[in-house]
Motif scaffolding. Structure first.
Motif, PDB file in Angstrom:
ATOM      1  N   ALA A 184       0.814  -1.220   0.000  1.00 49.82           N
ATOM      2  CA  ALA A 184       0.000   0.000   0.000  1.00 49.82           C
ATOM      3  C   ALA A 184       0.843   1.263   0.000  1.00 49.82           C
ATOM      4  CB  ALA A 184      -0.926  -0.004   1.210  1.00 49.82           C
ATOM      5  N   ALA A 185       2.020   1.221   0.608  1.00 49.44           N
ATOM      6  CA  ALA A 185       2.843   2.428   0.734  1.00 49.44           C
ATOM      7  C   ALA A 185       3.501   2.782  -0.590  1.00 49.44           C
ATOM      8  CB  ALA A 185       3.896   2.223   1.809  1.00 49.44           C
ATOM      9  N   ASP A 186       3.422   4.056  -0.964  1.00 49.73           N
ATOM     10  CA  ASP A 186       4.087   4.533  -2.189  1.00 49.73           C
ATOM     11  C   ASP A 186       5.589   4.703  -1.972  1.00 49.73           C
ATOM     12  OD1 ASP A 186       1.832   5.128  -4.140  1.00 49.73           O
ATOM     13  OD2 ASP A 186       1.147   6.240  -2.394  1.00 49.73           O
ATOM     14  N   TYR A 187       5.978   5.046  -0.754  1.00 49.52           N
ATOM     15  CA  TYR A 187       7.381   5.268  -0.431  1.00 49.52           C
ATOM     16  C   TYR A 187       7.883   4.073   0.368  1.00 49.52           C
ATOM     17  CZ  TYR A 187      11.541   7.528   1.573  1.00 49.52           C
ATOM     18  OH  TYR A 187      12.827   7.842   1.949  1.00 49.52           O
ATOM     19  N   PRO A 188       8.931   3.399  -0.075  1.00 50.37           N
ATOM     20  CA  PRO A 188       9.377   2.165   0.589  1.00 50.37           C
ATOM     21  C   PRO A 188       9.701   2.332   2.067  1.00 50.37           C
ATOM     22  CG  PRO A 188      10.438   2.412  -1.551  1.00 50.37           C
ATOM     23  CD  PRO A 188       9.716   3.696  -1.284  1.00 50.37           C
ATOM     24  N   THR A 201      10.761  13.568  -0.086  1.00 56.61           N
ATOM     25  CA  THR A 201      10.436  14.551  -1.126  1.00 56.61           C
ATOM     26  C   THR A 201      11.223  14.270  -2.408  1.00 56.61           C
ATOM     27  OG1 THR A 201       9.809  16.281   0.448  1.00 56.61           O
ATOM     28  CG2 THR A 201      10.596  17.012  -1.705  1.00 56.61           C
ATOM     29  N   LYS A 202      12.493  13.951  -2.268  1.00 52.97           N
ATOM     30  CA  LYS A 202      13.330  13.618  -3.431  1.00 52.97           C
ATOM     31  C   LYS A 202      12.753  12.428  -4.180  1.00 52.97           C
ATOM     32  CE  LYS A 202      18.217  12.630  -4.523  1.00 52.97           C
ATOM     33  NZ  LYS A 202      18.087  11.297  -5.166  1.00 52.97           N
ATOM     34  N   ASN A 203      12.326  11.406  -3.434  1.00 46.62           N
ATOM     35  CA  ASN A 203      11.760  10.209  -4.042  1.00 46.62           C
ATOM     36  C   ASN A 203      10.470  10.520  -4.789  1.00 46.62           C
ATOM     37  OD1 ASN A 203       9.637   7.828  -3.557  1.00 46.62           O
ATOM     38  ND2 ASN A 203      11.666   6.908  -3.731  1.00 46.62           N
ATOM     39  N   ILE A 204       9.584  11.294  -4.154  1.00 46.48           N
ATOM     40  CA  ILE A 204       8.316  11.654  -4.805  1.00 46.48           C
ATOM     41  C   ILE A 204       8.577  12.455  -6.069  1.00 46.48           C
ATOM     42  CG2 ILE A 204       6.195  13.014  -4.577  1.00 46.48           C
ATOM     43  CD1 ILE A 204       6.345  12.432  -1.532  1.00 46.48           C
ATOM     44  N   ALA A 205       9.447  13.446  -5.964  1.00 41.14           N
ATOM     45  CA  ALA A 205       9.735  14.321  -7.111  1.00 41.14           C
ATOM     46  C   ALA A 205      10.311  13.526  -8.278  1.00 41.14           C
ATOM     47  CB  ALA A 205      10.691  15.430  -6.686  1.00 41.14           C
ATOM     48  N   GLU A 206      11.217  12.628  -7.998  1.00 46.95           N
ATOM     49  CA  GLU A 206      11.851  11.868  -9.082  1.00 46.95           C
ATOM     50  C   GLU A 206      10.897  10.850  -9.685  1.00 46.95           C
ATOM     51  OE1 GLU A 206      15.418  10.386  -7.272  1.00 46.95           O
ATOM     52  OE2 GLU A 206      16.479  12.311  -7.505  1.00 46.95           O
ATOM     53  N   ARG A 207      10.044  10.237  -8.863  1.00 51.40           N
ATOM     54  CA  ARG A 207       9.063   9.286  -9.402  1.00 51.40           C
ATOM     55  C   ARG A 207       8.023   9.968 -10.264  1.00 51.40           C
ATOM     56  NH1 ARG A 207       5.738   7.634  -5.973  1.00 51.40           N
ATOM     57  NH2 ARG A 207       6.538   8.299  -3.928  1.00 51.40           N
ATOM     58  N   ARG A 208       7.677  11.207  -9.915  1.00 49.69           N
ATOM     59  CA  ARG A 208       6.555  11.879 -10.569  1.00 49.69           C
ATOM     60  C   ARG A 208       6.983  13.014 -11.502  1.00 49.69           C
ATOM     61  NH1 ARG A 208       1.845  10.107  -9.199  1.00 49.69           N
ATOM     62  NH2 ARG A 208       1.612   8.765  -7.370  1.00 49.69           N
ATOM     63  N   GLY A 209       8.272  13.148 -11.726  1.00 47.04           N
ATOM     64  CA  GLY A 209       8.749  14.158 -12.665  1.00 47.04           C
ATOM     65  C   GLY A 209       8.519  15.582 -12.195  1.00 47.04           C
ATOM     66  N   LEU A 244      19.430  19.066   0.737  1.00 48.60           N
ATOM     67  CA  LEU A 244      19.250  17.636   0.937  1.00 48.60           C
ATOM     68  C   LEU A 244      18.367  17.028  -0.152  1.00 48.60           C
ATOM     69  CD1 LEU A 244      18.638  17.625   4.805  1.00 48.60           C
ATOM     70  CD2 LEU A 244      20.658  16.738   3.637  1.00 48.60           C
ATOM     71  N   VAL A 245      17.290  17.716  -0.515  1.00 48.27           N
ATOM     72  CA  VAL A 245      16.390  17.217  -1.558  1.00 48.27           C
ATOM     73  C   VAL A 245      17.134  17.012  -2.865  1.00 48.27           C
ATOM     74  CG1 VAL A 245      14.417  17.838  -3.029  1.00 48.27           C
ATOM     75  CG2 VAL A 245      14.278  18.161  -0.548  1.00 48.27           C
ATOM     76  N   ASN A 246      18.086  17.866  -3.134  1.00 46.03           N
ATOM     77  CA  ASN A 246      18.835  17.789  -4.388  1.00 46.03           C
ATOM     78  C   ASN A 246      20.089  16.945  -4.294  1.00 46.03           C
ATOM     79  OD1 ASN A 246      17.613  19.588  -6.661  1.00 46.03           O
ATOM     80  ND2 ASN A 246      17.272  20.723  -4.751  1.00 46.03           N
ATOM     81  N   GLY A 247      20.146  16.090  -3.284  1.00 44.16           N
ATOM     82  CA  GLY A 247      21.214  15.103  -3.216  1.00 44.16           C
ATOM     83  C   GLY A 247      22.478  15.548  -2.528  1.00 44.16           C
ATOM     84  N   GLY A 248      22.467  16.752  -1.974  1.00 47.76           N
ATOM     85  CA  GLY A 248      23.641  17.219  -1.255  1.00 47.76           C
ATOM     86  C   GLY A 248      23.743  16.566   0.115  1.00 47.76           C
TER      87      GLY A 248
END
Length: 451
Positions: free
Chosen positions: A208-212, A318-326, A360-364
């Motif tokens: 059910a969870a979208d984020y692992p 947030t990084k995961n959501i953004a990358e999955r959803r463009g 952090l969101v941008n991988g730093g």
């Protein structure tokens, strides 16, 4: 229900270095005393209602970090240090008013009254549970009473709440002029012993969870709408104005009419998902159809909730959501609740560090601007020399909640059965408090840079 006469309680003056909750026979109003500190309020209330002081403080810290927020309500309409609430599922405010005879306005805004009211409610619940005599001095026996005080939506949420209170009791508290020593407690969970705590993953919840990394725990179906009427394009950062467990419970209450997709815990960054991303959570009014909402435990006016663990866990989400959803990982698409048109909220507020979060969101992997932690044990030493060669300025009773910016080696610290040479530099507070270091019994703290 027992009725206890007010007791004379000695005034406790806490001196420490400051680093900067029945209609037919209503009780007669009790004297709340002339407590000059929050510490006095806890001592008075604990004695008057025969509730362990460490437990009262633990509940207050779990609810509010011992801050009454000037009488402003939480998201669930709870007030004060002890979060006396008035909503369809939690009547602790009205119960406190009946038990103490104090007006609701005073219970909401006066810290000593708020703590007294909570103690009165806990006392009444303990009487109902048959907790009497010496058994009241055993903090472990209060587990079901504390769970009842939470008025959680279900057993797992009540256990989440109560386990957090007992975790805090075990660690001790040092905040807002209130100090408790760590207490080793074995909680008697009673009817909650067989309740699976939130975080227990099953094949269905994992699917059910979208984020692992998230724990699946669905909001009440009245608090969100199945499906979307617009493409997802924006991620919204919220602050709960309440505790993690309290927020989860509120989103599971059909009367709240609010929800968010995710909730993030302050202490360790644990993430609970309550609404599927494909569905519309009720968190930003007209912007609901195209947004994903992330709630962060805490209050906008209190930076102690915004830990590095929370920032890093939320940013990874947030990084995961953004990358999955463009979704572009910029501030144009990752916004605060206060930045969404047609909304009157102020979260995440001025204490939220957007620069650090977006790095952090941008991988730093930037060094955290501050690190919030609690010292343990007694005799926490304070020095005011960058080389750590000057004599100790003062000694705090500990434990003490502090913000630090970095660590460096000094003389050896021996405490809690460990030895190390790391001293932590407090965040500067201007000319009156600069280059202040404190010791800590733990080893070098992970994530804190070296000075």
């Amino acid at each position: 229900m027992s009725h206890r006469a007010p007791r004379l309680v000695a005034v406790f003056a806490a001196g420490a270095l400051a680093f900067g909750a029945l209609p037919s026979n209503a009780a007669t109003p009790v004297d709340t005393g002339t407590s000059s500190t929050l510490s006095d309020a806890f001592k008075t209330a604990a004695a008057q209602y025969d509730v362990p002081r460490e437990l009262l403080v633990g509940i207050g810290y779990a609810e509010s970090h011992l801050d009454g927020h000037d009488g402003q309500p939480s998201q669930a309409n709870g007030y004060g240090v002890m979060h006396l609430a008035s909503n369809p599922s939690n009547p602790t405010m009205s119960e406190a008013a009946k038990l103490t005879g104090l007006p609701v306005e005073k219970l909401a805004k006066a810290a000593d009254a708020n703590v007294l009211g909570a103690a009165a409610v806990l006392d009444a619940y303990a009487d109902q549970a048959g907790l009497q005599g010496q058994a009241r001095q055993n903090i472990g026996q209060w587990y079901e009473v504390v769970a009842q005080y939470s008025h959680s939506a279900d057993g797992p949420t009540a256990r989440l709440y109560t386990d957090e209170v007992y975790r805090i009791v075990g660690l001790g508290v040092g905040a807002e002029g209130v100090s408790t020593q760590p207490v080793k407690v074995t909680p008697d969970r009673g009817k909650y012993a067989n309740v699976a705590p939130l975080g227990t993953r099953t094949p269905a919840s994992i699917q059910a969870a979208d984020y692992p990394g998230a724990i699946w725990n669905a909001a009440n179906s009245a608090n969100y709408r199945v499906g979307r009427t617009a493409a997802i394009s924006t991620i919204v950062v919220h602050v709960t104005q309440g505790s993690y467990a309290g927020t989860i419970s509120w989103f599971k209450n059909a009367s709240s009419q609010v929800s968010a997709h995710y909730v993030v815990r302050s202490s360790d960054g644990q993430i609970t998902q309550m609404v599927a991303e494909k569905d519309t959570a009720y968190h930003v009014r007209s912007a609901n159809p195209y947004t994903i909402g992330i709630e962060h435990e805490g209050f906008v006016d209190q930076p102690s909730w915004f830990t590095d663990a929370m920032y890093r866990a939320s940013a990874a989400l947030t990084k995961n959501i953004a990358e999955r959803r463009g979704i572009p990982k910029t501030r144009a698409y990752i916004k605060g609740h206060n930045e969404i048109p047609g909304n009157d909220h102020t979260d995440p507020g001025p204490n939220w560090n957007w620069t650090y979060y977006m790095q952090l969101v941008n991988g730093g992997n930037p060094n955290p601007p501050t690190y919030n932690f609690t010292t343990y044990g007694s005799g926490v030493r304070v020095r005011s020399d960058a080389k750590l060669t000057a004599s100790v300025v003062t000694t705090l009773p500990g434990p003490t909640q502090v913000f630090v910016t970095c660590q460096k080696q000094g003389d050896t610290v021996n405490a809690e059965g460990t030895s190390n040479k790391w001293w932590s530099k407090l965040r500067d507070q201007g000319g009156y408090m600069s280059n202040i270091y404190i010791d800590h019994p733990a080893a070098q703290l992970p994530g804190v840079p070296v000075c």
